[in-house]
Write an enzyme that holds these catalytic residues in place. Structure first.
Site, PDB file in Angstrom:
ATOM      1  N   LYS A 268      48.468 -48.530  13.535  1.00 36.45           N
ATOM      2  CA  LYS A 268      47.037 -48.842  13.427  1.00 36.45           C
ATOM      3  C   LYS A 268      46.373 -48.909  14.809  1.00 36.45           C
ATOM      4  O   LYS A 268      45.333 -48.294  15.029  1.00 36.45           O
ATOM      5  CB  LYS A 268      46.836 -50.169  12.679  1.00 36.45           C
ATOM      6  CG  LYS A 268      47.370 -50.124  11.245  1.00 36.45           C
ATOM      7  CD  LYS A 268      47.155 -51.421  10.506  1.00 36.45           C
ATOM      8  CE  LYS A 268      47.930 -52.583  11.084  1.00 36.45           C
ATOM      9  NZ  LYS A 268      49.410 -52.390  11.031  1.00 36.45           N
TER      10      LYS A 268
ATOM     11  N   ASP B  74      41.448 -56.018  15.943  1.00 33.13           N
ATOM     12  CA  ASP B  74      42.774 -56.125  15.353  1.00 33.13           C
ATOM     13  C   ASP B  74      42.817 -57.406  14.518  1.00 33.13           C
ATOM     14  O   ASP B  74      42.070 -58.343  14.791  1.00 33.13           O
ATOM     15  CB  ASP B  74      43.814 -56.195  16.483  1.00 33.13           C
ATOM     16  CG  ASP B  74      45.152 -55.603  16.062  1.00 33.13           C
ATOM     17  OD1 ASP B  74      45.310 -55.286  14.862  1.00 33.13           O
ATOM     18  OD2 ASP B  74      46.027 -55.457  16.925  1.00 33.13           O
TER      19      ASP B  74
HETATM   20  N1  LIG Z   1      52.577 -41.905  13.939  1.00 28.18           N
HETATM   21  C1  LIG Z   1      53.226 -42.261  15.047  1.00 28.18           C
HETATM   22  N2  LIG Z   1      53.772 -41.334  15.843  1.00 28.18           N
HETATM   23  C2  LIG Z   1      54.461 -41.706  16.942  1.00 28.18           C
HETATM   24  N3  LIG Z   1      54.659 -42.971  17.327  1.00 28.18           N
HETATM   25  C3  LIG Z   1      54.132 -43.936  16.564  1.00 28.18           C
HETATM   26  C4  LIG Z   1      53.378 -43.639  15.408  1.00 28.18           C
HETATM   27  N4  LIG Z   1      52.970 -44.789  14.853  1.00 28.18           N
HETATM   28  C5  LIG Z   1      53.428 -45.765  15.638  1.00 28.18           C
HETATM   29  N5  LIG Z   1      54.136 -45.279  16.662  1.00 28.18           N
HETATM   30  C6  LIG Z   1      54.866 -46.050  17.656  1.00 28.18           C
HETATM   31  O1  LIG Z   1      55.002 -47.366  17.166  1.00 28.18           O
HETATM   32  C7  LIG Z   1      54.432 -48.303  18.073  1.00 28.18           C
HETATM   33  C8  LIG Z   1      53.671 -49.311  17.269  1.00 28.18           C
HETATM   34  O2  LIG Z   1      52.487 -48.738  16.752  1.00 28.18           O
HETATM   35  P1  LIG Z   1      51.119 -49.542  16.698  1.00 28.18           P
HETATM   36  O3  LIG Z   1      51.086 -50.593  17.753  1.00 28.18           O
HETATM   37  O4  LIG Z   1      50.025 -48.562  16.690  1.00 28.18           O
HETATM   38  O5  LIG Z   1      51.277 -50.221  15.280  1.00 28.18           O
HETATM   39  P2  LIG Z   1      50.296 -51.224  14.535  1.00 28.18           P
HETATM   40  O6  LIG Z   1      50.128 -50.674  13.167  1.00 28.18           O
HETATM   41  O7  LIG Z   1      49.086 -51.456  15.349  1.00 28.18           O
HETATM   42  O8  LIG Z   1      51.157 -52.544  14.454  1.00 28.18           O
HETATM   43  P3  LIG Z   1      50.643 -54.078  14.329  1.00 28.18           P
HETATM   44  O9  LIG Z   1      50.147 -54.250  12.927  1.00 28.18           O
HETATM   45  O10 LIG Z   1      51.879 -54.881  14.591  1.00 28.18           O
HETATM   46  O11 LIG Z   1      49.600 -54.271  15.381  1.00 28.18           O
HETATM   47  C9  LIG Z   1      53.580 -47.481  19.027  1.00 28.18           C
HETATM   48  O12 LIG Z   1      53.659 -47.957  20.331  1.00 28.18           O
HETATM   49  C10 LIG Z   1      54.165 -46.107  18.975  1.00 28.18           C
HETATM   50  O13 LIG Z   1      55.151 -45.989  19.959  1.00 28.18           O
HETATM   51 MG   LIG Z   2      48.494 -53.209  16.384  1.00 29.65          MG
END
Ligand SMILES: Nc1ncnc2c1ncn2[C@@H]1O[C@H](COP(=O)(O)OP(=O)(O)OP(=O)(O)O)[C@@H](O)[C@H]1O
Ligand SMILES: [Mg+2]
Length: 364
Positions: A90, A135
């Site tokens: 996200k 967030d």
């Molecule tokens: N589609 C993707 N392709 C490549 N790497 C990804 C992808 N999605 C996530 N990642 C990897 O996973 C890590 C975590 O993703 P991210 O921080 O965007 O998740 P989030 O959904 O925001 O999590 P949270 O809810 O804990 O904040 C990123 O740093 C990245 O390295």
């Molecule tokens: Mg996040």
């Protein structure tokens, strides 16, 4: 109370400056050094452009269309709500959106917006087309949420200045911006709030093939050789979550360095997960504790509170972090009366359905 349209005067607000905003894209500050290092690594591995973002094809397609349509209209895209379990991308997507739009990203979190003025301080800094990423948007306090409504809908906020007899409402005009909200708990958002997002995208756990691609990309970035057997082994036990896959990769890389092979093959992947206490189902210590606690109840449904107390973990964390995977794997069920273990759940603990973990004969 008088009402006047006026140009924003920052002094009138006596605003100490928006807390919790940071424009350097690094998210909220972090505590310990070890944690900071992990966070740096996470940033290093973050996809920056659509074409680096693996999987979630339908979501990407929708967002691409939204951006294209907005460009054609000459207007910023509608507000976007991203929901889904932790670590699915996200935050990464919000950055990609700002990047693809070629506008500035402003980042804050729901809990950081304690007072209306925290939000107003941020909103008035937005230039036309900027992306405001909030967030944990389900944790925006209800009083602040009200201000967001008019900001999102009419690009204005009504602010009450002074108190008592001198109180007056000032309407602040805002630049057209795009709000990107992220939540792990979409169910906690009120209907009017949710209704104000033009795009609602739900991220779902990644299939193993996609996680293999995530790992291949990450391995290239961190400079470690990852063979297909190693990639599959790690991917299949990452609970559909890129963040977990990347964590496994880093630990595997450490082990590869220590062993002097510099290469992650299936043997090394197996050894890494064994060290991390991750079993063949991708279950970790806390997952097994949850399952074992349910098994101990002799098949009776167990309430969330009891479960949380029993395993020593926060209710929220159990619901958001651990349960989704256990539910998806069909190891436990949520019923109206509480959580129950499925026959597969018993099997994951090497138990017969109905058998308690400490039953005699179990460790014979
Ligand atoms: N589609 C993707 N392709 C490549 N790497 C990804 C992808 N999605 C996530 N990642 C990897 O996973 C890590 C975590 O993703 P991210 O921080 O965007 O998740 P989030 O959904 O925001 O999590 P949270 O809810 O804990 O904040 C990123 O740093 C990245 O390295
Ligand atoms: Mg996040």
């Amino acid at each position: 109370m008088s009402r006047s349209e006026s140009v924003f005067d920052p002094d009138a607000l006596d605003d100490p400056g928006p807390p919790g905003v940071d424009d350097d894209l690094d998210g909220p500050g972090s505590g310990g050094a070890a944690f900071a290092a992990e966070e740096d690594l996470e940033n290093e591995l973050r996809p920056r452009r659509f074409d680096e973002f693996v999987g979630q094809r339908r979501v990407l397609e929708n967002l691409r269309v939204a951006i294209k349509a907005a460009r054609a209209r000459g207007e910023p895209p509608d507000h976007v709500l991203l929901s889904g379990p932790p670590g699915l991308g996200k935050t990464s997507l919000s950055r990609i959106l700002a990047h693809e739009l070629g506008t500035k990203l402003h980042t804050t979190t729901g809990p950081a917006l304690e007072r209306a003025r925290d939000l107003v301080g941020i909103l008035t800094q937005l230039a036309r087309g900027d992306v405001l990423f909030i967030d944990e948007i389900h944790r925006v306090p209800p009083t602040v949420e009200e201000y967001l409504y008019s900001a999102m809908e009419d690009f204005r906020v009504d602010l009450t200045l002074d108190q008592g007899a001198h109180a007056r409402v000032v309407a602040l005009k805002l630049q057209r911006f795009t709000l990107v909200g992220a939540t792990t708990r979409e169910g906690l958002l009120s209907a009017p709030f949710r209704g104000r997002f033009g795009h609602f995208e739900r991220l779902t756990p990644y299939p193993t093939e996609d996680l293999v691609d995530v790992l291949a990309r990450s391995a290239r970035i961190v400079g470690v050789e990852l063979d297909p057997g190693g990639a599959r082994w790690l991917a299949a036990r990452s609970r559909g979550t890129p963040r977990i896959a990347n964590r496994f990769l880093r630990r595997a890389r450490d082990l590869a360095v220590v062993r002097g092979t510099g290469r992650i093959d299936e043997d090394l992947a197996v050894a890494t997960l064994e060290r991390l206490g991750v079993d063949e189902h991708g279950l970790e210590e806390m997952d097994r504790r949850i399952l074992a606690f349910l098994a101990r109840g002799g098949g009776d449904p167990v309430g969330l509170k009891t479960l949380a107390a029993g395993v020593g973990e926060a209710e929220d964390t159990i619901e958001e972090v651990f349960e989704p995977h256990l539910l998806r794997e069909g190891l436990l069920l949520r019923t109206a009366r509480g959580r129950v273990l499925t026959p597969e759940g018993y099997a994951a603990l090497d138990l017969e359905p109905g058998q308690a973990p400490d039953a005699p004969g179990l460790f014979d």
